[in-house]
Design an enzyme around this catalytic site. Structure first.
Site, PDB file in Angstrom:
ATOM      1  N   CYS A 141       0.841  -1.213   0.000  1.00  0.00           N
ATOM      2  CA  CYS A 141       0.000   0.000   0.000  1.00  0.00           C
ATOM      3  C   CYS A 141       0.867   1.250   0.000  1.00  0.00           C
ATOM      4  CB  CYS A 141      -0.916   0.003   1.223  1.00  0.00           C
ATOM      5  SG  CYS A 141      -2.009  -1.424   1.363  1.00  0.00           S
ATOM      6  N   CYS A 145     -31.969  27.071  26.010  1.00  0.00           N
ATOM      7  CA  CYS A 145     -32.713  26.946  24.756  1.00  0.00           C
ATOM      8  C   CYS A 145     -31.775  27.198  23.583  1.00  0.00           C
ATOM      9  CB  CYS A 145     -33.887  27.929  24.715  1.00  0.00           C
ATOM     10  SG  CYS A 145     -33.348  29.652  24.797  1.00  0.00           S
ATOM     11  N   ASP A 153      29.044  23.892  19.213  1.00  0.00           N
ATOM     12  CA  ASP A 153      27.916  24.559  19.864  1.00  0.00           C
ATOM     13  C   ASP A 153      27.814  26.037  19.543  1.00  0.00           C
ATOM     14  OD1 ASP A 153      29.987  25.722  21.350  1.00  0.00           O
ATOM     15  OD2 ASP A 153      28.737  25.827  23.138  1.00  0.00           O
ATOM     16  N   ASP A 181      34.970  20.977  18.170  1.00  0.00           N
ATOM     17  CA  ASP A 181      35.323  22.376  18.394  1.00  0.00           C
ATOM     18  C   ASP A 181      35.890  22.449  19.818  1.00  0.00           C
ATOM     19  OD1 ASP A 181      35.356  25.248  18.029  1.00  0.00           O
ATOM     20  OD2 ASP A 181      33.672  25.266  19.437  1.00  0.00           O
TER      21      ASP A 181
END
Length: 822
Positions: free
Chosen positions: A16, A86, A710, A510
């Site tokens: 499918c 109502c 970072d 780093d």
């Protein structure tokens, strides 16, 4: 180009999903399509001017599936409303709500006293909606949280599982009775005379017919979906079941007719296959139930993250405390969180102290001490103390929501390793049908075994084939693996990255903020005075530095605070550019700076007091302190190595990874830090724009590179690397650039991320091997290959049970990844 996301209903096997992918990808303007069988989702990239979203929905509908486009901008919420009497009341509320900016749809049901509202959270808040109802004189309370798609899907899955469980119970009841009637005498369980095949053959056959009909009705989905797909010339697994069991049923009905007219009664009564039809449907449905239940457990990790956010929170309004639903929290609200309670949203603490357990988000087991000015994150728990939080990020903008989105996006991507299974799945069902027909005809015309036995071979081939196992092999492992990563504080942003990380052989770090803590700290304070005067003089240095914004000065002030030293307000302050600071504190003249500044001020420094070159070689900065024109001592500062940096580097090297450090620092400092960290290859004085070039050079030499960083200047290198691993403590742009995101600052997460990748890929290969091996071995056996050599044939009921077991085994194997640990 725009990315559209859809939920897909009606998929039952890999055939499918493969068919949807092929058909949609062939439409004009469709750039990329990915269908996930496990999550029942599809994403596609549409070019401007090409096929539109409604075109794709209509085309997929023609294939027999239902697409629903999902959006992140609209949420749905339900309120219980009291005070309506109502139709006029409900109409007033509807008109009022529909007139609010950001409300797309409002429906009020007078009979159930509820209001269902679709709104845009960016334009309208829940609190404003509730206030709009209250202002009309009615009372509104939140009945159903504006749960995200995941929560709703979880609820739908639970309802589906309960329905399937009820159906399975009925199927097994009828199948058990059918088995007893059809096979009882063969296994020593005599039947009542009224339905015994020898004494009452017609009653025997009719009893089986009446027992199999409810089974076929309960399993009608196989016939509706299976024959529909077959007539559209896109057969799937349901088509195999429908054709196989349908053929057995029709053949048995013909036998029943011959028994009814008295033709070959005793021969026909032993040649009925009603039990094959009934038991096959029952076993396949049972397998689908276990498969669905196992698949629902694959998303346990996300489910736990969703449940982290509390339903209510305490709103601080002056001296009053009001309990409100978490969904109603707005930016700027002040919230009280007490011991044992979870923080509802992201924000900043403005009052109180306490320890907070953030392990559920970061994987870090130790509680974090929080005080005024610190950040708090939704879903984390206050272990002790009481804290007041100012809400800053709510709803979909909280960290836990972002984590959930990242994990879901990763689970929705397709790993390259899945392409082979997708291709095979596309042709699999038609090929199996051909094999089944050829097998049955060959045995009938060449094997001369008779129609009944040829039919058994035909049915066995159809029902043993299992494209589901191939389709589930990759996405289920990805789903469980990425979820487990999130629990360990490792966010995987795509399955492609998960596969790429397995092949990494070079790890590039780093320096600043990655191998080191990224902040200067006082590592040594050497004074010519005794302890009391020594502490007093450092306090004077901190007092004069409190006016400075330089990182060196801030580090000195921070150290003094941790030592509980007295920090005073300076009476006079002067900054010497490139040299240091000078001023007066409590009547003392204080000078803090480099050696040149002190010599310019005619401060005499004792010979051989300290070897400044020794500290400089270690990458440290040396400042000199003088009080009242007399030399007092030196303060040594450095960006210190993270506690686990050396151990993490050595673990990588012991696993035969090449470890490299890139930094913009000078060669002397870089070499010192590299030696402390255990990095043998150091590249210093690398400009930010050149970092990605260094990565490219390594890749050109045949290396598979992971970059860990970072900072903003790491973003190009993170993107260039085969795998970018970003620290979440870093900047947002670096997190966006990373393929993996570490939610805590410990570098052991790098090793965990790579090992997780290897565990997931190993699990996928196991799944694919068993899925392919099962079909490669099972189909020939079902076709009667063993019979040719004097071996046994395969009973269609056993074939059906094996097919059901294959999918369950693949999903169960993937669930083992939940046990992965650091």
């Amino acid at each position: 180009m725009k990315v559209h996301h859809y939920s897909v209903a009606g998929m039952h096997c890999a055939a499918c999903s493969s068919r949807i992918e092929r058909v949609v990808s062939g439409m004009a303007g469709v750039n990329h399509v990915a269908v996930n069988l496990t999550l029942e989702q599809m994403s596609c990239h549409l070019d401007d001017g090409g096929a539109q979203s409604h075109d794709i929905i209509d085309r997929v509908k023609q294939l027999g599936f239902k697409l629903t486009e999902t959006t992140e901008t609209t949420k749905s919420v339900e309120f219980d409303i009291s005070g309506m009497h109502c139709a006029s009341c409900s109409s007033r509320i509807e008109r009022r709500l529909s007139g609010l900016d950001g409300v797309h749809k409002a429906e009020v049901n007078l009979a159930t006293a509820t209001a269902t509202i679709e709104y845009d959270p960016a334009q309208m808040s829940l609190r404003s909606i509730r206030k709009g109802i209250d202002d009309l004189g009615f009372s509104a309370t939140l009945a159903q949280s504006g749960a995200d798609d995941f929560s709703r899907k979880q609820q739908e899955t639970e309802r589906k599982l309960q329905q399937m469980k009820n159906t399975v119970s009925l199927l097994l009841l009828f199948a058990g009775l059918l088995f007893y009637v059809s096979m009882g005498e063969m296994i020593g369980m005599p039947l009542p005379v009224a339905i015994a095949p020898d004494q009452a053959p017609l009653a025997f056959a009719l009893c089986q017919l009446f027992l199999v009909l409810p089974i076929m009705y309960l399993g009608k989905r196989f016939y509706i979906d299976g024959f529909s797909a077959l007539f559209r010339r896109s057969p799937n697994m349901d088509s195999l079941i429908a054709v196989g069991t349908g053929a057995a049923f029709l053949y048995s009905c013909w036998g029943l007719f011959e028994i009814f007219i008295g033709l070959n009664v005793h021969e026909r009564v032993m040649d009925l296959y009603f039990e094959s039809t009934g038991i096959l449907i029952s076993l396949v449905f049972l397998g689908k139930y276990f498969e669905t239940r196992s698949k629902s457990r694959a998303s346990d990790a996300i489910s736990k993250l969703v449940k982290l956010t509390p339903d209510t929170a305490l709103l601080v309004d002056g001296d009053d405390l009001t309990q409100i639903p978490t969904d109603e929290i707005e930016e700027g609200d002040h919230l009280l969180i007490r011991s044992g309670e979870r923080i509802p949203v992201d924000g900043r603490f403005i009052h109180g102290t306490g320890s907070v357990d953030e392990s559920m988000l970061t994987g870090e087991s130790l509680p974090v001490e929080k005080r005024e000015g610190d950040n708090g994150f939704g879903g984390t728990m206050v272990n002790d103390g009481a804290l007041t939080l100012e809400a800053m990020q709510t709803g979909e903008n909280t960290l836990v929501s972002k984590i959930i989105r990242l994990v879901q996006q990763a689970q929705g991507t397709k790993a390259p390793i899945a392409s082979l299974a997708d291709t095979i799945s596309y042709y699999f069902v038609p090929a199996v049908m051909v094999i089944a027909v050829v097998s049955g005809l060959s045995w009938y015309f060449l094997g001369e075994v008779g129609f009944s036995q040829s039919l058994r071979f035909f049915i066995a081939v159809l029902v043993i084939a299992c494209p589901c196992a191939m389709g589930l092999a990759t996405p289920t492992s990805i789903m469980v693996g990425t979820g487990r990563g999130a629990q360990l504080g490792i966010l995987v942003k795509s399955s492609e990255a998960l596969q790429a990380a397995e092949k990494i052989d070079t790890v590039v770090f780093d320096k600043t903020g990655t191998l080191t803590k990224g902040e200067l700290q006082v590592t040594h304070y050497v004074s010519k005075h005794e302890s009391t005067e020594k502490e007093e003089h450092f306090g004077l240095a901190a007092s004069i530095e409190r006016k400075s914004s330089h990182p060196l000065g801030q580090a000195i002030v921070g150290y003094a605070e941790t030592q509980n030293l007295s920090i005073l307000e300076p009476e006079k302050y002067e900054q010497h550019e490139g040299g240091g600071v000078e001023g007066t504190v409590a009547g003392h003249t204080v000078l803090v700076g480099n050696l040149r500044l002190l010599r310019d001020k005619d401060i005499v420094i004792p010979q051989n007091f300290i070897d400044e070159e020794h500290f400089s070689m270690q990458g440290s900065t040396v400042l000199y302190l003088a009080v009242d024109q007399l030399f007092s001592g030196i303060i040594v500062l450095a960006d210190v190595l993270k506690e686990d940096a050396h151990a993490s580097v050595m673990k990588l090297r012991n696993r035969n990874y090449q470890v490299i450090m890139l930094t913009g620092d000078n060669a002397q400092t870089a070499a010192a830090i590299g030696e402390l960290a255990g990095v043998s290859e150091v590249h210093a004085e690398v400009l930010p724009a050149e970092k990605h070039k260094k990565i490219a050079e390594l890749q050109d030499s045949g290396r598979k590179v992971a970059m860990i960083g970072d900072g903003i200047n790491d973003a190009p290198a993170l993107s260039q690397a085969d795998v970018g691993i970003a620290l979440a403590s870093g900047t947002d742009i670096a997190v966006e650039s990373g393929d993996f995101v570490l939610m805590y600052p410990h570098l052991e997460g790098v090793i965990t991320a790579i090992e997780l990748s290897r565990a997931v890929m190993k699990n996928i290969r196991q799944n694919l091997f068993w899925a392919f091996a099962y079909n490669v071995i099972g189909i020939p056996v079902a076709a009667g290959v063993l019979v040719i050599f004097g071996g046994p044939g395969l009973n269609p009921m056993i074939a059906g049970a094996a097919m059901a077991a294959s999918s369950v085994s693949v999903v169960s194997n993937a669930l083992r990844l939940r046990l992965f640990s650091r």
